[in-house]
Scaffold this active site. Structure first.
Site, PDB file in Angstrom:
ATOM      1  N   LYS A 284       0.843  -1.203   0.000  1.00 10.74           N
ATOM      2  CA  LYS A 284       0.000   0.000   0.000  1.00 10.74           C
ATOM      3  C   LYS A 284       0.875   1.248   0.000  1.00 10.74           C
ATOM      4  CE  LYS A 284      -3.893  -1.779   2.735  1.00 10.74           C
ATOM      5  NZ  LYS A 284      -4.907  -1.607   1.680  1.00 10.74           N
ATOM      6  N   ARG A 358     -10.289 -11.428   2.004  1.00  9.53           N
ATOM      7  CA  ARG A 358     -11.146 -12.466   1.416  1.00  9.53           C
ATOM      8  C   ARG A 358     -10.473 -13.842   1.467  1.00  9.53           C
ATOM      9  NH1 ARG A 358     -11.350  -9.253  -4.126  1.00  9.53           N
ATOM     10  NH2 ARG A 358     -11.205  -7.619  -2.561  1.00  9.53           N
TER      11      ARG A 358
HETATM   12  N1  BES Z   1      -8.062  -3.676   4.482  1.00  5.54           N
HETATM   13  C1  BES Z   1      -8.231  -3.293   3.136  1.00  5.54           C
HETATM   14  C2  BES Z   1      -9.539  -2.546   2.887  1.00  5.54           C
HETATM   15  C3  BES Z   1      -9.509  -1.095   3.209  1.00  5.54           C
HETATM   16  C4  BES Z   1      -8.868  -0.211   2.366  1.00  5.54           C
HETATM   17  C5  BES Z   1     -10.167  -0.616   4.299  1.00  5.54           C
HETATM   18  C6  BES Z   1      -8.858   1.129   2.651  1.00  5.54           C
HETATM   19  C7  BES Z   1     -10.160   0.717   4.583  1.00  5.54           C
HETATM   20  C8  BES Z   1      -9.507   1.588   3.764  1.00  5.54           C
HETATM   21  C9  BES Z   1      -8.239  -4.526   2.239  1.00  5.54           C
HETATM   22  O1  BES Z   1      -7.453  -5.563   2.665  1.00  5.54           O
HETATM   23  C10 BES Z   1      -7.701  -4.094   0.921  1.00  5.54           C
HETATM   24  O2  BES Z   1      -6.565  -3.752   0.863  1.00  5.54           O
HETATM   25  N2  BES Z   1      -8.556  -4.116  -0.096  1.00  5.54           N
HETATM   26  C11 BES Z   1      -8.177  -3.708  -1.387  1.00  5.54           C
HETATM   27  C12 BES Z   1      -8.709  -4.702  -2.380  1.00  5.54           C
HETATM   28  C13 BES Z   1      -8.158  -4.506  -3.761  1.00  5.54           C
HETATM   29  C14 BES Z   1      -6.692  -4.858  -3.806  1.00  5.54           C
HETATM   30  C15 BES Z   1      -8.947  -5.369  -4.693  1.00  5.54           C
HETATM   31  C16 BES Z   1      -8.775  -2.333  -1.632  1.00  5.54           C
HETATM   32  O3  BES Z   1      -9.902  -2.089  -1.233  1.00  5.54           O
HETATM   33  O4  BES Z   1      -8.062  -1.487  -2.178  1.00  5.54           O
HETATM   34 MN    MN Z   2      -5.448  -5.400   1.988  1.00  2.00          MN
END
Ligand code: BES
Ligand code: MN
Ligand code: ZN
Length: 511
Positions: A284, A358
């Protein structure tokens, strides 16, 4: 270093006598905007020497939501002070607002260092339910976020006694409702405290230790699966997410098994427990990454709900399942493109290691079916996409059949949590096709919350299942009178309500 959160020893009482009879440092009275005659608080204006009438007349106090006006009692009433609390518009006064008003009273009590307070329930069609929300909201103020401050200007303690007043109500019913509200509020705070812990403190092992301590104290049967057990059971998706971290994964199972319920449906509550989400090799951006300590909020909600379900002796079988991992980068970490088989036998091409939630939920949902669950609910900070779609005040609800998701939605509404349904059409599943495996773990940006749900559905074995995405709702972005900036405890109350009074339909699922 750790800052354990402890619940205050506040005594909650229930009273059916009039507000003027309450001996206390402050008696709180919710007041509605517009034409609120306050006829059920006789003698109020006289008791304050006309101050209440004056403040309402002049517009100093207009009953705006969570605004307040506090004034001394001069004669007649037994309390030392009276505080009017704005309850907003009468028609907007739902469970959540009732709780927020009570939380505001409690924060105010802390500020004025009151040791005995009374909180009046009024303006609701069901005062017994209202008393529950009031006790719940008063308890919610027991949660403070600054657990690591050594020299902070801390607010005062919660009052020693809190009396919930519903004049003329049934005493036994009221007392039960107050107790129930207290347990629910405390349990939400347990979840919030866990979500607030930094990831260096709350590792998967520490999370498991706290969950089992809490479970044990509450009378739940606890089982903690370590990495070896996870391997034996074939939960390789959980292991794949955890393998980049020096901290091994865990999976906690909390069982509530009341006598005489063994032939009843078995509700499984599954919560995402990522103690920190760096994104893994699909890392990230650093901006805001610190927030990812809250990526176990779904797991915390399940633990909080199970705590209450046990303490309230809910007459139904419920199992809580929380997979706990840290999603890190390292030489052993899963690479984008790796293929891993889940415990249900389906193979997954992990094209993005940041879609880790997931993966762990897939194995945890399988484990729920393995334990004989008849109805599934999972709660997760799953997608940024859901936050973009629904914002910070509504959680996403997906799943099927509709009879089950609407059961979940109405339970949430009764409890004061807001869930809104997003659909999973056939095309969403098609987006999750891999060239080389049964599934791919991300299907691109469009409909990201929905495709994540379509992925999870592959692991639910056709059972009634509801998926709640709390990515946008688990953290309050700004402080409110009723809630500091920080973890909200979203979904705890909905899960308790669902376990307590939901009905469990079993029509077949259409997909
Ligand atoms: N924990 C995150 C979701 C999230 C992102 C919560 C930002 C709050 C704020 C999750 O694990 C994630 O990273 N999801 C990705 C999925 C994507 C790679 C398909 C997302 O939402 O960007
Ligand atoms: Mn994630
Ligand atoms: Zn995550």
């Amino acid at each position: 270093m750790s800052a354990h959160f402890e619940l205050s020893e506040t005594t909650f009482l229930a009273s059916v006598t009039a507000p003027g009879e309450q001996e206390s440092d402050v008696v709180f009275i919710p007041v509605f905007e517009g034409d609120d005659g306050l006829v059920d608080a006789p003698g109020l204006d006289a008791a304050t020497g006309g101050e209440v009438g004056r403040a309402r007349q002049s517009g100093e106090f207009r009953a705006k939501f969570c605004h307040h006006f506090i004034t001394p009692v001069q004669s007649g009433w037994r309390a030392r002070r009276v505080a009017l609390i704005g309850a907003g518009r009468h028609g907007d006064f739902d469970a959540e607002r009732q709780r927020q008003v009570a939380a505001t009273c409690a924060h105010l009590s802390r500020r004025v260092r009151a040791s005995r307070v009374a909180c009046v329930v009024r303006g609701v069609s069901d005062p017994i339910a209202g008393a529950q929300h009031a006790a719940d909201g008063m308890s919610a103020a027991d949660f403070l976020t600054a657990t690591f401050k050594k020299d902070g200007d801390l607010p005062g303690p919660l009052p020693k006694t809190v009396t919930i007043v519903a004049t003329g109500a049934d005493q036994a019913g009221l007392a039960g409702s107050v107790r129930r509200g207290r347990i629910i509020g405390e349990s939400a705070n347990v979840a919030r405290a866990l979500a607030n812990e930094p990831a260096n403190v709350l590792t998967p092992r520490e999370f498991a230790a706290r969950a089992s301590a809490e479970g044990g104290r509450s009378g739940l049967t606890v089982d903690v699966l370590d990495e070896y057990r996870l391997r034996e059971l074939g939960m390789r998706l959980v292991l794949a997410v955890g393998q980049g971290s020096a901290e091994p994964p865990r999976l906690v199972v909390l069982r509530h098994d009341p006598l005489g319920a063994s032939d009843q449906p078995l509700l499984a509550l599954v919560g995402k427990g990522v103690t920190f989400d760096t994104g893994g090799v699909s890392i990230k951006p650093s901006e805001g990454m610190d927030r990812m300590k809250y990526d176990m909020s779904g797991g915390a909600a399940v633990i909080g709900a199970m705590r209450a379900i046990a303490r309230l002796d809910v007459p139904r079988r419920v199992v809580g399942i929380v997979p706990m991992v840290e999603n890190m980068v390292g030489s052993k970490a899963t690479r984008p493109g790796d293929v891993v088989a889940g415990a249900n036998g389906k193979t997954v091409e992990i094209n993005n290691t940041d879609a880790e939630g997931r993966l762990i939920l897939a194995d945890a949902l399988w484990y729920a079916t393995h334990l004989g669950a008849s109805h599934l609910v999972d709660v997760a900070t799953l997608t940024g996409s859901c936050m973009v779609a629904l914002g910070n005040h509504v959680s996403g609800l997906m799943g099927g059949p509709a009879a089950w998701t609407s059961e979940v939605q109405t339970a949430a509404e009764r409890a004061g949590d807001r869930f809104w349904t997003l659909p999973i059409y056939r095309e969403a599943r098609e987006q999750m096709r891999s060239e080389i495996a049964d599934l791919i773990n991300t299907g691109g940006r469009p409909g990201g919350a929905i495709t994540a749900a379509a992925f999870l559905r592959e692991f639910t074995n056709g059972l009634p299942w509801a998926h709640i995405d709390i990515a946008g709702t688990a953290w309050a972005e700004k402080a409110e009178p009723s809630q500091p900036k920080g973890p909200t405890g979203v979904a705890v109350r909905a899960l308790i309500e669902l376990a307590t009074s939901g009905s469990y339909p079993s029509p077949p699922r259409a997909d």
